[in-house]
Design an enzyme around this catalytic site. Sequence first.
Site, short mmCIF file in Angstrom:
data_model
loop_
_atom_site.label_atom_id
_atom_site.label_comp_id
_atom_site.label_asym_id
_atom_site.label_seq_id
_atom_site.Cartn_x
_atom_site.Cartn_y
_atom_site.Cartn_z
N ARG A 1 -2.20 -4.53 -3.32
CA ARG A 1 -2.38 -5.90 -3.83
C ARG A 1 -1.75 -6.05 -5.21
O ARG A 1 -1.11 -7.05 -5.52
CB ARG A 1 -3.87 -6.25 -3.87
CG ARG A 1 -4.42 -6.56 -2.46
CD ARG A 1 -5.92 -6.42 -2.43
NE ARG A 1 -6.50 -6.84 -1.16
CZ ARG A 1 -6.50 -6.13 -0.04
NH1 ARG A 1 -5.90 -4.96 0.02
NH2 ARG A 1 -7.08 -6.59 1.06
N ASP B 1 -13.19 2.24 7.25
CA ASP B 1 -12.23 3.35 7.22
C ASP B 1 -12.93 4.72 7.16
O ASP B 1 -12.26 5.75 7.08
CB ASP B 1 -11.28 3.20 6.03
CG ASP B 1 -10.32 2.02 6.24
OD1 ASP B 1 -10.13 1.61 7.40
OD2 ASP B 1 -9.79 1.50 5.24
C1 S3P Z 1 -7.53 -3.08 4.33
C2 S3P Z 1 -8.37 -3.69 5.23
C3 S3P Z 1 -8.92 -2.99 6.40
C4 S3P Z 1 -8.81 -1.48 6.27
C5 S3P Z 1 -7.45 -1.06 5.79
C6 S3P Z 1 -7.16 -1.66 4.43
C7 S3P Z 1 -7.00 -3.88 3.20
O1 S3P Z 1 -8.22 -3.40 7.55
O2 S3P Z 1 -9.11 -0.86 7.50
O3 S3P Z 1 -7.37 0.34 5.70
O4 S3P Z 1 -6.46 -3.30 2.24
O5 S3P Z 1 -7.13 -5.10 3.25
P1 S3P Z 1 -8.57 -4.75 8.36
O6 S3P Z 1 -8.25 -5.90 7.52
O7 S3P Z 1 -7.71 -4.70 9.59
O8 S3P Z 1 -10.03 -4.63 8.68
#
Ligand code: S3P
Length: 441
Positions: free
Chosen positions: A29, A322
Amino acid sequence: MPNKIILKKKISRFNKKIFIPGDKSISIRWVLISSIADGVSKAKNLLMSEDVLASLEAIRKLGVRVVVKKDICKIYGVGIKGYKYKKNLVINAKNSGTLGRLISGILIDTPFPIKIIGDESLSKRDFRRVSKPLSKFGVSFKLRNKCNLPLIMSGSQKLKPIKFFEKKGSAQCKSSVILGGLKADGKTIIKAKKSRNHTELLLKYLKLPIKIKEKKNFDLIEIKKVNKIKPIIYQVPSDISSGAFFIALTVLSKNSQIIIKNVNVNSTRIGIISILRKMGVKILLFNKKIYKGEPIADIFVRSPKKIKSINCPSKLNSGAIDEFLVIFLIAAKAEGISFFKNLDELNKKESPRLKWGSKILKLMGVKIITTKNSIKIFGNPQLEINKKIVIEKYLKDHRVFMTSVIAALSFGGEWHIHDKDAVQTSFPSFLKIIDILKNEK
Ligand code: S3P
């Protein structure tokens, strides 16, 4: 050099303070938002893993200067409308769902079609979940099989604000639409099932026009068009999802303890702590502070005398999404039967993780009962492994690799774990930290 590791011995007791690399979600981000800021952003402790390097490469292709020197990364932001690139641009998101999905949101005003590609694992994942809401802004998408990468998106200069109901609890979908909302005329409104909120917190810290109303099960988010973003000077906190492997190793070892320094303990990320506390594990958070809107703390964990089984409430799923692979390992050593449900999203990760979690447990000789979105794990506090276990062909999912290492060091047996480069995705120093714990007398 062979790209597999062989582990034959359980780890001995350890008592250590460790430092884990920067948070992956926050690092990506920071990179993406800094690229459209006006001026130079600087980050310390940015995660230097493949997912983040792919993000830096992506913004370079969009005409943004990036300088990495020692542990400082500088991004020379070009402003919200400042990307410069030629026709037929291809962005390679490699293994990163976060990069692929978030950058699609930022690029909704692209004057030329852009192609987004990814590696084998990412090319199996669902991108309709972002193309569908983003199309409502006025962007058009072409996806392979109407669902997968490669995709080609053609942006628009006249973007309408949208209303989006995010029902999966996916922070990537929510963030993609929030970032799109920064470029659309008027007010974009999102009703989102709870999920990690780093995008919202960063935009709030930057004093951008974002409003968040937290309801019991959902957040209501409003975002308006933005003309200018100020640069971001940031010290990235450590990643609890990487720390989770060492929390699990401590819980599964005897007479050990660990302190993990300066970890992001945002309430949307600490599902593993809530779950393990319910399982009778003592975990303390200390030196708590708020850094630019994000809660940070040191984490202390001690090996418990016994682990209780859990009927895991689904409301904890998104905050631990995760971490389930290592949580399953802990359930395998608990007294009694644990149950985890409503885990559809787990099979939509870098590999189908509910399947891989089940497969690893089965290979370990643990009794399980699975459905397409749940798993019952019959725990055994005396669990010891005395056979050879081979872990391969798992789409190089970094978390499958690291979970297998933790299982090998906790339960014994002879483990042949392939594709050790998988750690590069999120945690390049993982095996080094394991060595530090192993070498402790
Ligand atoms: C993340 C959101 C999650 C997570 C991924 C990182 C993020 O995925 O599993 O490792 O940085 O926004 P999802 O948005 O598919 O749940």
